[in-house]
Design a protein around this motif. Sequence first.
Motif, PDB file in Angstrom:
ATOM      1  N   ARG A  83       0.849  -1.198   0.000  1.00 34.11           N
ATOM      2  CA  ARG A  83       0.000   0.000   0.000  1.00 34.11           C
ATOM      3  C   ARG A  83       0.882   1.245   0.000  1.00 34.11           C
ATOM      4  O   ARG A  83       1.884   1.302   0.726  1.00 34.11           O
ATOM      5  CB  ARG A  83      -0.886  -0.018   1.258  1.00 34.11           C
ATOM      6  CG  ARG A  83      -1.491   1.312   1.630  1.00 34.11           C
ATOM      7  CD  ARG A  83      -2.516   1.185   2.763  1.00 34.11           C
ATOM      8  NE  ARG A  83      -2.125   0.367   3.893  1.00 34.11           N
ATOM      9  CZ  ARG A  83      -1.530   0.835   4.997  1.00 34.11           C
ATOM     10  NH1 ARG A  83      -1.247   2.104   5.120  1.00 34.11           N
ATOM     11  NH2 ARG A  83      -1.231   0.013   5.989  1.00 34.11           N
ATOM     12  N   CYS A  84       0.506   2.237  -0.828  1.00 32.58           N
ATOM     13  CA  CYS A  84       1.262   3.490  -0.848  1.00 32.58           C
ATOM     14  C   CYS A  84       1.007   4.233   0.460  1.00 32.58           C
ATOM     15  O   CYS A  84      -0.146   4.409   0.868  1.00 32.58           O
ATOM     16  CB  CYS A  84       0.839   4.349  -2.036  1.00 32.58           C
ATOM     17  SG  CYS A  84       1.566   6.003  -1.958  1.00 32.58           S
ATOM     18  N   ILE A  85       2.080   4.681   1.115  1.00 35.56           N
ATOM     19  CA  ILE A  85       1.906   5.349   2.413  1.00 35.56           C
ATOM     20  C   ILE A  85       1.235   6.704   2.263  1.00 35.56           C
ATOM     21  O   ILE A  85       0.680   7.226   3.220  1.00 35.56           O
ATOM     22  CB  ILE A  85       3.240   5.497   3.189  1.00 35.56           C
ATOM     23  CG1 ILE A  85       4.289   6.204   2.327  1.00 35.56           C
ATOM     24  CG2 ILE A  85       3.760   4.162   3.667  1.00 35.56           C
ATOM     25  CD1 ILE A  85       5.547   6.574   3.107  1.00 35.56           C
ATOM     26  N   GLN A  86       1.256   7.266   1.054  1.00 38.01           N
ATOM     27  CA  GLN A  86       0.668   8.592   0.851  1.00 38.01           C
ATOM     28  C   GLN A  86      -0.774   8.510   0.338  1.00 38.01           C
ATOM     29  O   GLN A  86      -1.694   9.022   0.941  1.00 38.01           O
ATOM     30  CB  GLN A  86       1.557   9.381  -0.138  1.00 38.01           C
ATOM     31  CG  GLN A  86       1.137  10.810  -0.381  1.00 38.01           C
ATOM     32  CD  GLN A  86       1.247  11.654   0.886  1.00 38.01           C
ATOM     33  OE1 GLN A  86       2.148  11.449   1.698  1.00 38.01           O
ATOM     34  NE2 GLN A  86       0.308  12.571   1.082  1.00 38.01           N
ATOM     35  N   CYS A  87      -0.956   7.840  -0.816  1.00 38.51           N
ATOM     36  CA  CYS A  87      -2.284   7.879  -1.464  1.00 38.51           C
ATOM     37  C   CYS A  87      -3.072   6.583  -1.257  1.00 38.51           C
ATOM     38  O   CYS A  87      -4.175   6.446  -1.764  1.00 38.51           O
ATOM     39  CB  CYS A  87      -2.149   8.202  -2.953  1.00 38.51           C
ATOM     40  SG  CYS A  87      -1.489   6.854  -3.933  1.00 38.51           S
ATOM     41  N   SER A  88      -2.506   5.621  -0.543  1.00 35.75           N
ATOM     42  CA  SER A  88      -3.173   4.349  -0.197  1.00 35.75           C
ATOM     43  C   SER A  88      -3.478   3.446  -1.387  1.00 35.75           C
ATOM     44  O   SER A  88      -4.262   2.503  -1.260  1.00 35.75           O
ATOM     45  CB  SER A  88      -4.476   4.605   0.591  1.00 35.75           C
ATOM     46  OG  SER A  88      -4.181   5.236   1.788  1.00 35.75           O
ATOM     47  N   ARG A 116       8.548   2.910  -5.554  1.00 34.81           N
ATOM     48  CA  ARG A 116       7.796   4.158  -5.394  1.00 34.81           C
ATOM     49  C   ARG A 116       6.459   4.024  -6.103  1.00 34.81           C
ATOM     50  O   ARG A 116       6.338   3.349  -7.127  1.00 34.81           O
ATOM     51  CB  ARG A 116       8.597   5.341  -5.951  1.00 34.81           C
ATOM     52  CG  ARG A 116       9.814   5.633  -5.115  1.00 34.81           C
ATOM     53  CD  ARG A 116      10.309   7.060  -5.267  1.00 34.81           C
ATOM     54  NE  ARG A 116      11.389   7.294  -4.311  1.00 34.81           N
ATOM     55  CZ  ARG A 116      11.210   7.693  -3.061  1.00 34.81           C
ATOM     56  NH1 ARG A 116       9.994   7.918  -2.602  1.00 34.81           N
ATOM     57  NH2 ARG A 116      12.237   7.884  -2.263  1.00 34.81           N
ATOM     58  N   CYS A 117       5.456   4.687  -5.556  1.00 36.84           N
ATOM     59  CA  CYS A 117       4.104   4.621  -6.104  1.00 36.84           C
ATOM     60  C   CYS A 117       4.064   5.303  -7.471  1.00 36.84           C
ATOM     61  O   CYS A 117       4.574   6.413  -7.640  1.00 36.84           O
ATOM     62  CB  CYS A 117       3.156   5.316  -5.132  1.00 36.84           C
ATOM     63  SG  CYS A 117       1.506   5.576  -5.755  1.00 36.84           S
ATOM     64  N   ALA A 118       3.433   4.618  -8.423  1.00 32.58           N
ATOM     65  CA  ALA A 118       3.349   5.159  -9.788  1.00 32.58           C
ATOM     66  C   ALA A 118       2.457   6.394  -9.826  1.00 32.58           C
ATOM     67  O   ALA A 118       2.585   7.223 -10.717  1.00 32.58           O
ATOM     68  CB  ALA A 118       2.802   4.083 -10.714  1.00 32.58           C
ATOM     69  N   ILE A 119       1.590   6.561  -8.865  1.00 38.91           N
ATOM     70  CA  ILE A 119       0.649   7.684  -8.878  1.00 38.91           C
ATOM     71  C   ILE A 119       1.222   8.928  -8.195  1.00 38.91           C
ATOM     72  O   ILE A 119       1.229  10.012  -8.753  1.00 38.91           O
ATOM     73  CB  ILE A 119      -0.692   7.281  -8.216  1.00 38.91           C
ATOM     74  CG1 ILE A 119      -1.346   6.178  -9.064  1.00 38.91           C
ATOM     75  CG2 ILE A 119      -1.637   8.476  -8.065  1.00 38.91           C
ATOM     76  CD1 ILE A 119      -2.544   5.540  -8.418  1.00 38.91           C
ATOM     77  N   CYS A 120       1.738   8.750  -6.972  1.00 40.25           N
ATOM     78  CA  CYS A 120       2.148   9.951  -6.209  1.00 40.25           C
ATOM     79  C   CYS A 120       3.642   9.994  -5.901  1.00 40.25           C
ATOM     80  O   CYS A 120       4.128  10.980  -5.364  1.00 40.25           O
ATOM     81  CB  CYS A 120       1.323  10.062  -4.930  1.00 40.25           C
ATOM     82  SG  CYS A 120       1.851   8.921  -3.650  1.00 40.25           S
ATOM     83  N   GLY A 121       4.355   8.947  -6.200  1.00 43.73           N
ATOM     84  CA  GLY A 121       5.807   8.967  -5.991  1.00 43.73           C
ATOM     85  C   GLY A 121       6.259   8.599  -4.587  1.00 43.73           C
ATOM     86  O   GLY A 121       7.453   8.530  -4.315  1.00 43.73           O
TER      87      GLY A 121
HETATM   88 ZN    ZN Z   1       0.755   6.892  -3.935  1.00 42.12          ZN
END
Ligand code: ZN
Length: 272
Positions: free
Chosen positions: A131-136, A173-178
């Motif tokens: 899970r992305c820690i920023q955007c989930s 790293r998350c492809a959406i928010c980095g």
């Molecule tokens: Zn993200």
Amino acid sequence: MIPGKVRNYIKNNFKEGRVACLTGAGISAESGIPTFRGKGGLWERYDPQIYANAPGLISILRTHPEELVNFIVDFYSILLKAHPNLAHRALAVLEKENILSSTITQNIDGLHQQAESQNVIELHGNAFRIRCIQCSQLVVLEKDKLREMIESFKINKNSYIKILKVLSRYFPRCAICGSRYRIDIVLFGEILPADELSRAYKHLNNCDVLLLIGSSLIVYPAAGLPLYAKERGAKIIEINNEPSSLSDLCDYIITGRASEVLPEILGVLGYA
Ligand code: ZN
Ligand code: OAD
């Protein structure tokens, strides 16, 4: 094994879509996954103050990377081998027959989904997901990739820097928010996923019966759900091999193994 009084209650009150359940580690015990507490439990072998919270994990990674690797290898080797047992399968049948509205679980093993339950609410996340820690944003961690990661950990277990490199490869790293991905497991002191919790409350608002299966019911907020359901008029049935901390709240208690009791319930309802 199910007392006559409880059999009658089940026969007369398990109506379409009006039954929900809350499961814990005990339902997966017979799939070979040790429970957390009690004899042979995971927390007997690993201190949860270290292995179940983020600061503990970061600190052991720095000071004793090999011990962290031993834990990860131990934990995932068991999860990767496990298959659903008759209890998981019985719940999937109850859902298919439109009796069970949802399976609310504290487990992170994915065995309810493997047994083909569709409506599974995972309060504590899933060990096979990141899970992305920023955007989930959620991404499935494929089992082959996990096996590969475990092998890389084993080879590099004595070096903090090398372990960090392995981690950054499998937790990109998350492809959406980095931001970074992390494992999608709720650790001690962390908040539960809000959408899962609100789905759980919705089902509890609409159930006549809540089955508590294989949980010691001492970890909150999950352990608060039975009281929530009870306050809204639901009857509570506990299925556990020993009393839980909420046994006194229950209307009916069935003492036994989940993999024996749940198939027996199918029999009572004529689905066996
Ligand atoms: Zn993200
Ligand atoms: P526990 O290990 O606390 O409790 C497991 C329960 O299952 C005990 O009451 C056992 O008696 C019972 N049990 C064992 N084998 C059984 C069987 N074959 N049939 C029926 N019952 C059986 O596990 P949980 O209650 O799930 O949290 O623990 C709750 C949370 O504490 C977990 O989700 C985890 C842990 O720390 C996080 O990871 C956030």
